[in-house]
Design a protein around this motif. Sequence first.
Motif, short mmCIF file in Angstrom:
data_model
loop_
_atom_site.label_atom_id
_atom_site.label_comp_id
_atom_site.label_asym_id
_atom_site.label_seq_id
_atom_site.Cartn_x
_atom_site.Cartn_y
_atom_site.Cartn_z
N GLY A 107 48.23 47.84 36.93
CA GLY A 107 47.61 46.74 37.66
C GLY A 107 46.67 45.90 36.82
O GLY A 107 46.59 44.68 37.01
N HIS A 108 45.99 46.54 35.87
CA HIS A 108 45.04 45.79 35.02
C HIS A 108 45.75 44.85 34.06
O HIS A 108 45.10 43.99 33.44
CB HIS A 108 44.17 46.77 34.24
CG HIS A 108 44.92 47.69 33.32
ND1 HIS A 108 45.75 48.69 33.79
CD2 HIS A 108 44.99 47.74 31.97
CE1 HIS A 108 46.28 49.34 32.76
NE2 HIS A 108 45.84 48.77 31.65
N ARG A 109 47.06 44.99 33.93
CA ARG A 109 47.84 44.11 33.06
C ARG A 109 48.54 43.00 33.84
O ARG A 109 49.37 42.29 33.28
CB ARG A 109 48.88 44.93 32.29
CG ARG A 109 48.28 45.92 31.29
CD ARG A 109 49.39 46.57 30.46
NE ARG A 109 48.83 47.31 29.34
CZ ARG A 109 48.57 48.63 29.35
NH1 ARG A 109 48.84 49.32 30.45
NH2 ARG A 109 48.07 49.22 28.30
N LEU A 110 48.20 42.88 35.11
CA LEU A 110 48.86 41.90 35.98
C LEU A 110 47.83 40.99 36.64
O LEU A 110 46.68 41.40 36.88
CB LEU A 110 49.66 42.63 37.08
CG LEU A 110 50.72 43.62 36.59
CD1 LEU A 110 51.27 44.41 37.77
CD2 LEU A 110 51.84 42.89 35.86
N LEU A 111 48.25 39.77 36.96
CA LEU A 111 47.38 38.83 37.64
C LEU A 111 47.15 39.24 39.09
O LEU A 111 48.02 39.86 39.71
CB LEU A 111 48.00 37.43 37.62
CG LEU A 111 47.50 36.45 36.55
CD1 LEU A 111 47.77 36.99 35.17
CD2 LEU A 111 48.13 35.08 36.74
N ASP A 112 45.99 38.90 39.61
CA ASP A 112 45.69 39.10 41.03
C ASP A 112 46.31 37.95 41.80
O ASP A 112 45.74 36.85 41.89
CB ASP A 112 44.18 39.15 41.24
CG ASP A 112 43.80 39.41 42.69
OD1 ASP A 112 44.70 39.53 43.54
OD2 ASP A 112 42.59 39.49 42.97
N LEU A 113 47.48 38.18 42.35
CA LEU A 113 48.20 37.12 43.05
C LEU A 113 47.60 36.82 44.42
O LEU A 113 47.84 35.76 44.99
CB LEU A 113 49.68 37.49 43.18
CG LEU A 113 50.41 37.66 41.84
CD1 LEU A 113 51.84 38.12 42.08
CD2 LEU A 113 50.39 36.36 41.05
N GLY A 114 46.83 37.75 44.94
CA GLY A 114 46.18 37.50 46.22
C GLY A 114 45.15 36.39 46.14
O GLY A 114 44.76 35.82 47.17
N ALA A 115 44.71 36.08 44.92
CA ALA A 115 43.70 35.03 44.72
C ALA A 115 44.32 33.68 44.37
O ALA A 115 43.59 32.71 44.17
CB ALA A 115 42.74 35.46 43.62
N VAL A 116 45.64 33.61 44.31
CA VAL A 116 46.32 32.37 43.95
C VAL A 116 46.30 31.40 45.14
O VAL A 116 46.60 31.80 46.27
CB VAL A 116 47.77 32.65 43.52
CG1 VAL A 116 48.54 31.35 43.27
CG2 VAL A 116 47.79 33.50 42.25
N PRO A 117 45.93 30.15 44.92
CA PRO A 117 45.93 29.18 46.02
C PRO A 117 47.30 29.11 46.70
O PRO A 117 48.34 29.10 46.04
CB PRO A 117 45.59 27.85 45.32
CG PRO A 117 44.82 28.26 44.11
CD PRO A 117 45.43 29.56 43.66
N GLY A 118 47.28 29.11 48.01
CA GLY A 118 48.52 29.03 48.77
C GLY A 118 49.06 30.38 49.22
O GLY A 118 49.95 30.43 50.08
#
Length: 427
Positions: A107-118
């Motif tokens: 998980g630490h190597r991946l973007l937090d997609l929950g914070a992506v606009p939309g």
Amino acid sequence: MRRSRTALALAAVLATALPAGCAAGPAEKPGRTTLTVGVFGAFGLKEAGLYDAYTRLHPEIAVRQTSIERNENYYPQLLTHLVSDSGLADVQAVEVNNIAEITATQGHRLLDLGAVPGVDKSAFLPWKWAQGTDRNGRTVALGTDIGPQAVCYRKDLFARAGLPTDRAAVGRLWAGDWKKYLDAGRRFKARAPKGVAFVDSAAGVLAAITGSSPVRFYDTRGEVVYKDNPAVRRAWDLAAAFAGEGLTARLQQFTPAWDQAYAGARFATVSCPAWMLGYIQDKAGPAGRGVWDVAAAPRPGNWGGSFLVVPSAGKHRAEAAKLVAWLTAPAQQATLFVRRGSFPSSSAALARPAVAGARHPYFGGAPVGALFGAAARGVPVAVTGPKDAVIAQNLADIGMLQVDQKGRSPQAGWDAAVKTIDNALDW
């Protein structure tokens, strides 16, 4: 993932609802940013024309997909690339059986997609959103499709055994309790046509029952608990009872013999997630049209589905995150269902007419959108662990298969599975 190879027949009957999409990506032009997407099998996004649709909306973007046919070859490479922070696509697919390991260890190597606009958390089924969220509350994977379960059954064989054939009445036979499914099997056996079993395999029953339990192989602390979990042992004992009472065709799923048994009408029921409808249609052939039908499972459960992640080491992280947000939005999930038969993980997509009103002519016009939609909404938020797939596979293929095919006692089969699992987890 089974879904990626078997949803095509369902998609064929649904595809008339929307115009067909072109599979080929747009030609690259100077000045475009090319986003790479790594998937396994016929994942469906390209085939449904979603990349083309996105690049028409965003002409500054080109999308290039690479695919490895089998997830068992794709996933080890993905782990290697994540650990080394090299060789990664801008977007990577993850199969549901691997998502717990990805969120726990990568998980630490991946973007937090929950914070992506939309990206709207409320648009996803809660249990699907939870699967893609790590222990720190970062949602690093967004769901594409799922595999809500029903029971597929042959109306002709039920009629010959004196059981009801209407899908609502059939669902009432076992509503709310997998033990009632066993009782229905006993009734079927009493008057069954010669050479026909009630269910395909004990392992299939085991998978269906465990798939409807909120706690299976791991607890909320991340500890392996399958050996001491009463829910798993109850599922084991019940599935073994199907074998012990001669209610199964003693088959191993996804083998040539299992495929041939569909055409030969050797069993009357099978636990089937949404993606398996296409598989049954393919294997049972024209003779099964209007004979197979679909009823609600005793309890809602899930088998199958996938996610998209954006590696932090990618070259175009912001652009890739926007692409993933768009691909997993309700409108695109509905399109993927219509064109490819992949059942949406978006609760908002489930309410769209193209999904909610979908019927399957091969299965007697069964209201598959409403039926599987209800199952999807009822799936419990299950605890998952990094080696769920290892545990499930060995319980089925090492343990329950011995009980079903070799006549070993339930305890002997259990002990054999546990020994193999322990060795695998210690490795």
